[in-house]
Design a protein around this motif. Structure first.
Motif, short mmCIF file in Angstrom:
data_model
loop_
_atom_site.label_atom_id
_atom_site.label_comp_id
_atom_site.label_asym_id
_atom_site.label_seq_id
_atom_site.Cartn_x
_atom_site.Cartn_y
_atom_site.Cartn_z
N GLU A 331 0.81 -1.21 0.00
CA GLU A 331 0.00 0.00 0.00
C GLU A 331 0.85 1.27 0.00
N HIS A 353 -7.63 -5.84 0.13
CA HIS A 353 -6.73 -5.63 1.27
C HIS A 353 -5.92 -4.34 1.10
N GLU A 354 -5.24 -4.20 -0.03
CA GLU A 354 -4.35 -3.06 -0.20
C GLU A 354 -5.13 -1.75 -0.27
N HIS A 357 -5.92 -0.39 3.06
CA HIS A 357 -4.79 0.30 3.69
C HIS A 357 -4.85 1.81 3.46
N GLU A 376 -1.83 -3.62 9.68
CA GLU A 376 -2.14 -4.91 9.04
C GLU A 376 -3.38 -5.57 9.66
N TYR A 436 -1.11 -9.53 11.29
CA TYR A 436 -2.31 -9.73 10.48
C TYR A 436 -3.43 -10.39 11.28
ZN LIG Z 1 -1.37 -5.21 4.46
#
Ligand SMILES: [Zn+2]
Length: 623
Positions: A331, A353-354, A357, A376, A436
């Motif tokens: 990201e 996901h990215e 961010h 994360e 994560y």
């Molecule tokens: Zn990540």
């Protein structure tokens, strides 16, 4: 009446947010860069002007810059760390030590001045240490001018040239970048391949490169009619750049960001999708690769952005770019670099996901090195909520896999506390599992403690109070305490600062004067409030809630749509609790502690009655 109430609400909101800012400060950076790329030598020259504002209450005598490219040299800290850690990242392994002189990365600083005066500086690995010509007093600005030239390394990790999918340039961590100074002091962390922290500011970047390249990155293109390639307004006339024969200058401007990244390839192609709120998504990818999967990705990315806007606060920039490059997904402000050769599902999940961010790290710019779980983990939490929404899942706990990973780490006795600095984890796998999975569990479990509504409202409040800033773990805890009207020190201390674990059990179930007495036991070191759900033989469900005294409140609305019976609070030091319920034992089919599975109980086998009959357990098929 309605107007008065609105006014009162408004005043309360204004007061709350200004209170959150009291005493808070952050540095400011205004970068102007002129970059001239030599795509044959894989080198570029750069002129950088940085206007730095010291908003801290302290006088600064030194400053530091990151020189990330220097990590890609044999013998660098990143190289040695990668070859000595117990479980090397296969993308790095021993690849750095084998780099030839024309494959390494470097930044050479040719000159540096502060307000026109030369300063003393020293390159120490990936950090440039600068003794200032004159101190920078609180509230004062300094202008740094730097001339440098750099060589773009073969892509090892995140940044570099010629990545595995054939993208020429993945330009991340690519320029001398001032280190952040905040209330905890300087963060001149040597780059060993992990996390980032940057100064909030504005970037004005001009990149001159062979004209067949297409670029994407952080910031808005300022000269779209000159560069074309899908950025131009099709209704307006194209302009030819003066003096440029073989090269073209791309002018980007990015306001209120803390980093600047870009990628370039002559084979890039470019599509866009407009969100209803006006944000434009750019998709930039290699022509040869799987055009249909990028076409299929566009409506999914749109839906994902809309869900996150609604649930986690509105994305404030007018554009976001999803660019093929890098080595997985990473990201950056206003863009991400992702690889695209895995499955379509993989492409969706990395994009979701990215892009999330952009909130957790992009906007709530936590110091990732210190709080990797806040970027994360929170991103993973929102990612799985979003994926569940995209798949029409309706799962009560979309993070079941993350819980499994966490319990395996506990069983293997390999836990390290979440407070571990990202660079100092003993292994890559524990860093991953903690940042994560445990970080995501922290939020999901918080919804068990304070209720799902409070967590989701708290996430919006977190956005309102902290976007465009650097929140810490303590700041986040306070947001959630205010939202839940509850004391949460114990939760963050236990789950973040220690490796203590949770285990509750149903010890005994017995008849008691026509009622039923359920003996609950705390077996783990970490205490928790308890939800017990009873399934009666007629199929109906009853929910009993036992808060803890140290919370100083009950949780609010939660996910179960059944009546809740609030029981007396559990003073946590007591190993056992007698839960007396009005039902006769003969009418009870099953009892379960936390059927939502949001509590990170490391041994769920003792959460059931009758024992060893998990299949009878109280099951919720979605919300
Ligand atoms: Zn990540």
């Amino acid at each position: 009446m309605k107007q008065i109430i609105t006014l009162i609400t408004l005043i309360t909101i204004v007061q709350t947010s200004s209170f959150a800012q009291k005493g808070y400060w952050q540095q400011h950076a205004k970068y102007e860069m002129n970059i001239d790329m030599d795509a044959k030598a894989h080198q570029f020259t750069g002129q950088q002007e940085l206007v730095y504002t010291n908003n801290s209450p302290n006088t600064l005598n030194r400053v530091f810059y990151h020189l990330y490219y220097n990590a890609f040299q044999p013998g660098s800290m990143m190289d040695v760390r990668s070859r000595t850690i117990i479980d090397p990242d296969p993308r790095v392994g021993d690849r750095i030590v084998g780099l030839k002189p024309d494959e390494i990365g470097f930044h050479k600083i040719n000159s540096l001045t502060q307000n026109g005066k030369a300063v003393e500086y020293k390159v120490v690995g990936t950090i440039l240490e600068v003794e200032l010509a004159e101190p920078i007093s609180p509230g004062k600005k300094a202008t740094f001018k730097m001339d440098f030239n750099s060589q773009i390394p073969i892509q090892i990790r995140r940044t570099g040239r010629d990545n595995q999918e054939g993208v020429d340039y993945s330009m991340t961590q690519w320029y001398p970048k001032m280190c952040e100074y905040d209330k905890d002091g300087w963060h001149a962390n040597p780059y060993i391949g992990r996390e980032f922290h940057g100064i909030w500011g504005d970037f004005d970047v001009k990149i001159t490169i062979d004209k067949n390249y297409l670029l994407g990155g952080t910031g808005y293109v300022q000269n779209p009619q000159e560069v074309g390639k899908g950025y131009e307004d099709k209704k307006k006339k194209m302009k030819t750049q003066k003096g440029a024969e073989d090269k073209l200058t791309w002018h980007f401007y990015a306001p209120q960001v803390h980093d600047f990244a870009w990628a370039a390839d002559p084979e890039f192609t470019h599509d866009t999708t407009l969100l209803d709120n006006g944000t434009l998504l750019h998709f930039i990818y290699m022509k040869d690769t799987l055009v249909d999967r990028w076409t299929k990705l566009r409506p999914v990315a749109k839906k994902s952005f809309e869900f996150v806007n609604e649930n986690f606060g509105e994305y404030p920039y007018k554009q976001y770019s999803i660019i093929q490059g890098g080595d997985g997904g990473m990201e950056y402000p206003m863009c991400t670099l992702i690889t695209a050769h895995s499955s379509f599902q993989g492409l969706v999940s990395v994009t979701v996901h990215e892009s999330i961010h952009s909130w957790f790290q992009g906007l709530m710019a936590t110091n990732e090195s210190k709080y990797s779980w806040m970027d994360e983990g929170f991103t993973t939490f929102a990612q799985y909520k979003t994926m569940d929404y995209l798949n029409d899942g309706g799962a009560i706990n979309p993070l079941a896999r993350q819980y499994g990973g966490y319990v395996r780490l506990v069983d293997a006795n390999r836990q390290e506390p979440l407070t571990t600095h990202a660079d100092f984890y003993k292994s890559n796998s524990v860093y991953g599992s903690n940042s994560y999975s445990k970080g995501a569990i922290l939020l999901m479990q918080l919804s068990y403690i304070i209720g799902d509504d409070a967590v989701m409202n708290g996430m919006k409040r977190y956005y309102d109070e902290w976007h465009f800033k650097h929140p810490t773990a303590q700041d986040f805890k306070r947001v959630m305490e205010k939202e839940a009207n509850m004391e949460l020190d114990w939760y963050f201390e236990q789950f973040v600062e220690t490796t203590n674990t949770i285990d509750y059990s149903i010890e005994a179930v017995a008849k008691k004067e026509g009622k039923t007495n359920i003996t609950l036991a705390r077996k783990g070191d970490m205490p928790m409030p308890i939800d017990v759900v009873i399934k009666l033989k007629d199929g109906s469900l009853k929910w009993y809630y036992i808060p803890m005294r140290i919370m100083r409140n009950n949780k609010g609305k939660d996910i179960y749509e059944i009546t809740r019976v609030n029981k007396e609070a559990w003073p946590w030091v007591y190993p056992e609790y007698e839960l007396v319920i009005d039902e006769a034992i003969e009418n009870i089919e099953a009892i379960e502690i936390d059927p939502s599975t949001r509590m990170a109980d490391v041994d769920r086998s003792n959460n059931y009655y009758p024992k060893d009959e998990e299949d009878k357990a109280v099951k919720f098929e979605g919300k």
